[in-house]
Design a protein around this motif. Structure first.
Motif, PDB file in Angstrom:
ATOM      1  N   ARG A   1       0.847  -1.197   0.000  1.00 29.73           N
ATOM      2  CA  ARG A   1       0.000   0.000   0.000  1.00 29.73           C
ATOM      3  C   ARG A   1       0.880   1.245   0.000  1.00 29.73           C
ATOM      4  O   ARG A   1       1.539   1.558   0.983  1.00 29.73           O
ATOM      5  N   LEU A   2       0.845   1.941  -1.121  1.00 31.90           N
ATOM      6  CA  LEU A   2       1.599   3.180  -1.276  1.00 31.90           C
ATOM      7  C   LEU A   2       0.636   4.358  -1.188  1.00 31.90           C
ATOM      8  O   LEU A   2      -0.496   4.216  -0.757  1.00 31.90           O
ATOM      9  N   SER A   3       1.078   5.529  -1.600  1.00 28.04           N
ATOM     10  CA  SER A   3       0.244   6.721  -1.481  1.00 28.04           C
ATOM     11  C   SER A   3      -0.961   6.647  -2.411  1.00 28.04           C
ATOM     12  O   SER A   3      -0.940   5.958  -3.438  1.00 28.04           O
ATOM     13  N   ASP A   4      -2.017   7.394  -2.057  1.00 30.83           N
ATOM     14  CA  ASP A   4      -3.195   7.466  -2.921  1.00 30.83           C
ATOM     15  C   ASP A   4      -2.835   8.054  -4.278  1.00 30.83           C
ATOM     16  O   ASP A   4      -3.415   7.668  -5.301  1.00 30.83           O
ATOM     17  N   GLU A   5      -1.878   8.980  -4.278  1.00 31.18           N
ATOM     18  CA  GLU A   5      -1.464   9.603  -5.532  1.00 31.18           C
ATOM     19  C   GLU A   5      -0.832   8.585  -6.476  1.00 31.18           C
ATOM     20  O   GLU A   5      -1.097   8.593  -7.684  1.00 31.18           O
ATOM     21  N   PHE A   6      -0.004   7.698  -5.909  1.00 26.46           N
ATOM     22  CA  PHE A   6       0.665   6.695  -6.747  1.00 26.46           C
ATOM     23  C   PHE A   6      -0.345   5.809  -7.450  1.00 26.46           C
ATOM     24  O   PHE A   6      -0.297   5.634  -8.677  1.00 26.46           O
ATOM     25  N   PHE A   7      -1.279   5.247  -6.684  1.00 22.27           N
ATOM     26  CA  PHE A   7      -2.255   4.346  -7.291  1.00 22.27           C
ATOM     27  C   PHE A   7      -3.292   5.113  -8.108  1.00 22.27           C
ATOM     28  O   PHE A   7      -3.802   4.605  -9.107  1.00 22.27           O
ATOM     29  N   GLY A   8      -3.611   6.336  -7.694  1.00 25.03           N
ATOM     30  CA  GLY A   8      -4.574   7.138  -8.446  1.00 25.03           C
ATOM     31  C   GLY A   8      -4.103   7.417  -9.859  1.00 25.03           C
ATOM     32  O   GLY A   8      -4.901   7.427 -10.806  1.00 25.03           O
ATOM     33  N   GLU A   9      -2.803   7.641 -10.017  1.00 21.82           N
ATOM     34  CA  GLU A   9      -2.236   7.862 -11.353  1.00 21.82           C
ATOM     35  C   GLU A   9      -2.309   6.612 -12.219  1.00 21.82           C
ATOM     36  O   GLU A   9      -2.166   6.686 -13.434  1.00 21.82           O
ATOM     37  N   ARG A  10      -2.534   5.485 -11.590  1.00 25.52           N
ATOM     38  CA  ARG A  10      -2.630   4.214 -12.312  1.00 25.52           C
ATOM     39  C   ARG A  10      -4.069   3.670 -12.292  1.00 25.52           C
ATOM     40  O   ARG A  10      -4.276   2.471 -12.401  1.00 25.52           O
ATOM     41  N   GLU A  11      -5.022   4.575 -12.154  1.00 27.15           N
ATOM     42  CA  GLU A  11      -6.461   4.302 -12.241  1.00 27.15           C
ATOM     43  C   GLU A  11      -7.048   3.623 -11.015  1.00 27.15           C
ATOM     44  O   GLU A  11      -8.246   3.346 -10.966  1.00 27.15           O
ATOM     45  N   LEU A  12      -6.239   3.332 -10.010  1.00 22.35           N
ATOM     46  CA  LEU A  12      -6.756   2.728  -8.784  1.00 22.35           C
ATOM     47  C   LEU A  12      -7.006   3.839  -7.765  1.00 22.35           C
ATOM     48  O   LEU A  12      -6.272   4.001  -6.783  1.00 22.35           O
ATOM     49  N   THR A  13      -8.042   4.625  -8.007  1.00 21.60           N
ATOM     50  CA  THR A  13      -8.387   5.714  -7.109  1.00 21.60           C
ATOM     51  C   THR A  13      -8.982   5.161  -5.821  1.00 21.60           C
ATOM     52  O   THR A  13      -9.280   3.963  -5.709  1.00 21.60           O
TER      53      THR A  13
END
Length: 312
Positions: free
Chosen positions: A174-186
């Motif tokens: 589990r990384l930052s929300d920004e990291f996954f958000g940029e990869r469509e996993l908001t």
């Protein structure tokens, strides 16, 4: 003067508004409804629907025949779907694979019952990949997967494929929300994946790793096509990583998605993991996986090379 001429403009407008539309003037929503209903009821259902639209009261007339025709068409459609899935699975089987375990007949029956209703190509590919995983290793696809898979549409299947890019065994770091958000996993997407039963619902989960050596801390993570070795000089160290835990169904489905599209390591993801463990005093090395004996056993890999992040 004719009768039509004697009508006032208002009368003519009223008559125009009350004129019954013919079959060609149905709006797109009605046509879509017709298509959905006809697909569910079969050809006999389309005839029934056309009769209802035409104002014919069919009621019980031909009810038994329509029911029998619908069931027959449904069974033919389900047979066609399952044959398509088995055909796809045969193209995915690995040459010279050595199956592990025995065939569970109950699993096979339940699989067919669940998969036969899928007529969508993307869904059929996922069902086929699940079938191949179970054929190669008995017990790798728990039956609970059937219920979850039956609920997935194309958008959800695409998100499963995105999850597969970050899967390490049965979890994602589990990384930052920004990291996954940029990869469509908001954040909303994560919540939806939890709701569908792909991710476990406890957001505060973490995973503790014990050492695989006696004289120092060392543990290996298998990620995509990499072996990630995390080490520490202290043999009593315990590595703790925050994570999103995949459910049993989520693990099987992400494995299936990875089977459909070969997953390669996301180097940005790997470097974020390095940053996470470096602050805890650990070092990281990685090697390429050259061949596997199974999902959890690597039979051959390249030499390890250390990974470091640039200090700022």
């Amino acid at each position: 003067m004719t009768e039509a001429d004697r009508k006032t403009p208002a009368t003519r407008r009223t008559a125009s508004r009350t004129k019954k539309p013919d079959a060609q003037t149905f709006d797109p929503a009605c046509l879509r409804f017709s298509e959905m209903l006809a697909y569910g009821l079969g050809a006999s259902g389309r005839l029934w629907l056309d009769a209802v639209r035409g104002g014919v009261d069919r009621d019980e007339d031909g009810l038994a025949e329509r029911a029998a025709a619908r069931v027959n068409e449904r069974d033919l459609r389900r047979q066609k779907n399952i044959e398509a899935i088995f055909s796809l699975a045969m193209t995915m089987l690995k040459d010279n694979a050595e199956p592990d375990g025995h065939v569970d007949p109950d699993w096979s029956v339940r699989f067919i019952e669940a998969a036969a209703d899928c007529g969508d190509r993307a869904g059929q590919e996922m069902w086929a990949a699940l079938l191949v995983l179970e054929a190669e290793e008995s017990g790798s696809v728990p039956p609970v997967t059937f219920r979850v898979m039956s609920m997935l549409n194309r958008s959800m299947i695409r998100w499963v494929a995105i999850l597969a890019k970050f899967r390490i065994n049965n979890f994602l770091v589990r990384l930052s929300d920004e990291f996954f958000g940029e990869r469509e996993l908001t954040g909303d997407c994560i919540l939806l994946l939890e709701e569908y039963g792909l991710l476990r619902t406890n957001r505060d989960l973490s995973k503790v790793f014990s050492s695989q050596k006696q004289d120092c801390f060392s543990t290996n993570l298998l990620y995509a096509d990499k072996v990630v070795r995390i080490s520490h000089d202290d043999p009593g160290a315990d590595l703790t990583l925050p994570c999103y835990r995949l459910s049993e169904a989520g693990t099987a489905l992400t494995r299936a998605a990875g089977r459909l599209s070969r997953v390669e390591a996301d180097l940005d993801y790997l470097l974020e993991i390095v940053k996470l463990v470096e602050v805890q005093g650990y070092t990281v090395a990685q090697a390429d996986i050259l061949s596997r004996t199974s999902e959890t056993i690597v039979s051959k890999h390249s030499p390890f090379c250390e990974l470091r992040t640039l200090k700022r």
